[in-house]
Design a protein around this motif. Structure first.
Motif, short mmCIF file in Angstrom:
data_model
loop_
_atom_site.label_atom_id
_atom_site.label_comp_id
_atom_site.label_asym_id
_atom_site.label_seq_id
_atom_site.Cartn_x
_atom_site.Cartn_y
_atom_site.Cartn_z
N SER A 32 0.99 -1.55 0.11
CA SER A 32 -0.17 0.59 -0.09
C SER A 32 0.73 0.82 0.42
O SER A 32 1.89 1.57 -0.07
N LEU A 34 -7.08 -1.17 -3.73
CA LEU A 34 -6.37 0.65 -3.32
C LEU A 34 -7.23 1.01 -1.99
O LEU A 34 -8.28 0.97 -1.85
N ASP A 85 -2.87 6.37 -2.21
CA ASP A 85 -2.24 5.32 -2.39
C ASP A 85 -1.80 6.49 -3.71
O ASP A 85 -2.08 7.29 -4.33
N ILE A 143 -6.75 8.83 -4.63
CA ILE A 143 -5.93 8.36 -5.43
C ILE A 143 -5.24 8.93 -6.34
O ILE A 143 -6.10 9.28 -7.64
#
Length: 360
Positions: free
Chosen positions: A89, A160, A164, A220
Motif C-alpha cells: 500500500s 487501493l 495511494d 488516489i
C-alpha cells in the motif's frame, strides 16, 4: 439468429454476441464469444509503426548492458493478483520495457530505461523495491506480453486505499489506428505494443483508460509516463496542457464518453504528440548507451532539480530536445542528421496548477 450478452474477460465490457460467433471488444480488442468462450485476439491492422519509429534510427548496443533486473530488488509476483498475498500500500509502480529482441524493429534502450526509472522511484520518491513490478524480456516469467501487461494493470489497481500513489511506465513501440465511434478528436486511437502484439494485438487507449483511470477513487493518484510514439493522449484523459499558450485545453471525445475518474487524479506524460514519433537515441549519452529521449530527459531533470514543478519539467524536456537538435548537447547524436521531432505532452483528468512540485 439470437443475441446473448457476454462480458469481456479482460475489461469486463458487456457486449452483444449473436449465435455462436464472436465479436471483438471495442475497448481492448479481446475476442468475446458465446459457446466455447474461446477465441484469439485480433491482429493489428496495417498501420504506421513507431517508438519509436521502426527502423528510423541506427540502434547501437550499449557496452556493458544490464543483463537482468532480478538482482536489483525482490519484485512482486504476478501471481499476487489472484492470490491472497498482501499487496503493498502507499506507493506502487508497474514498469514495462519491451525490447522486441527477435524482431527487425527491436529497440536498444528500453531495458536501460526501465532500470533508470526504477532507480529514480526508489532513490528520489521513496518507492519500496517490493512495490515495483517490472515486466521485461530479460526477466524470467515476467515478459511484457499483452496478457502480462493487462495482469500488471490489475495488480496495480487491486485493493487501493485513499492516499495511494501509483505509477505506470511504458518504454516501447506505439501505434495509432482509425476509430469510428467518435471517441477521438483526431479520429485515431493510440496504442501501446506488447511483446506479442503481432499475434495477440495491441492495447488501446480505451482499454488503458477503462482499467487504470476510471476506477481511481477520491484520494488516489496515478502518474503515467509513456515513452512511445503517438503517446500524447495514450490515457485518453479529458484535459491536455498547451505549453505554448500556458493553459489547459479540452480533450473530451466528441461522443461525450466519460474519460475521467471516480474522484481520483490521473496525470500522464506522453513522449510526443499523437502524430509524432519518439526516439531511441544515444544523443544524451557520453558513450554508446541507448535511451528513450523522453525517459532520459525526464529523469535528468528531476535529478538536477529535485524540487522541479510539472511546468518546469515540461520546459526542461522541451529545451533538451531543442538543444540536441542544435548540436548543443553531445557530439554522439547519431541520427543521420535527422531531428528529434517530439515534444512531451502533459494530460490530466482535471486541471491543476502546473507550478506545483512534481510528486510521484
Amino acid at each position: 439468429m439470437y443475441k446473448a450478452m457476454a462480458a469481456c474477460k479482460i475489461c469486463e465490457q458487456e457486449l452483444a454476441v449473436y449465435n455462436h460467433g464472436g465479436v471483438y471488444c471495442r475497448n481492448c480488442q479481446n475476442r468475446v464469444s458465446v459457446g466455447d468462450g474461446q477465441g484469439g485476439i485480433q491482429e493489428p491492422g496495417n498501420t504506421s509503426y513507431g517508438r519509436r519509429k521502426f527502423g528510423n534510427i541506427l540502434m547501437k548496443k550499449s557496452s556493458g548492458g544490464l543483463k537482468s533486473l532480478s538482482s536489483l530488488s525482490i519484485m512482486p509476483s504476478l501471481s499476487s493478483i489472484s492470490s491472497r498475498e498482501e499487496l503493498p500500500s502507499g506507493k506502487r509502480a508497474l514498469l514495462c520495457g519491451v525490447t522486441y529482441q527477435k524482431e527487425k524493429f527491436k529497440l536498444r534502450g528500453t531495458l536501460q530505461d526501465v532500470k533508470n526509472m526504477r532507480d529514480l522511484l526508489v532513490e528520489h520518491f521513496s518507492f519500496q523495491p517490493a512495490s515495483i513490478l517490472i515486466l521485461a524480456e530479460e526477466e524470467p516469467y515476467r515478459a511484457p506480453t499483452r496478457k502480462n501487461i493487462l495482469e500488471g494493470f490489475k495488480w496495480l489497481m487491486k485493493n487501493l486505499r485513499p492516499g495511494d500513489s501509483l505509477v505506470f511506465y511504458f518504454s516501447g513501440h506505439g501505434l495509432r489506428q482509425p476509430e469510428f465511434d467518435g471517441d477521438e478528436i483526431d479520429g485515431f486511437d493510440e496504442t501501446i505494443c506488447p511483446l506479442d502484439f503481432k499475434s495477440e494485438g495491441m492495447i488501446l487507449d480505451n482499454a488503458i483508460n477503462d482499467i487504470i483511470v476510471r476506477p481511481l477513487r477520491q484520494g488516489i493518484k496515478l502518474h503515467a509516463i509513456v515513452d512511445a510514439c503517438h503517446s500524447g493522449t495514450i490515457l485518453d484523459l479529458p484535459r491536455v496542457y498547451n505549453r505554448k499558450e500556458k493553459r489547459w485545453a479540452n480533450n473530451e471525445p466528441p461522443s461525450r464518453t466519460y474519460k475521467g475518474t471516480l474522484g481520483g487524479k490521473a496525470i500522464c506524460f506522453g513522449a510526443c504528440e499523437d502524430h509524432q514519433m519518439a526516439a531511441d537515441t544515444s544523443a544524451f549519452s557520453s558513450g554508446k548507451e541507448m535511451n528513450g529521449a523522453m525517459t532520459y530527459t525526464f529523469i535528468r531533470a528531476i535529478k538536477e532539480n529535485p524540487n522541479i514543478t510539472y511546468g518546469g519539467l515540461l520546459n526542461y524536456m522541451h529545451q533538451s530536445i531543442v538543444a540536441a537538435n542544435r548540436g548543443r548537447c553531445l557530439p554522439s547524436l547519431n541520427l543521420f542528421n535527422r531531428k528529434l521531432e517530439q515534444d512531451t505532452v502533459l494530460s490530466s483528468s482535471q486541471d491543476f496548477d502546473i507550478n506545483q512540485k512534481l510528486n510521484l
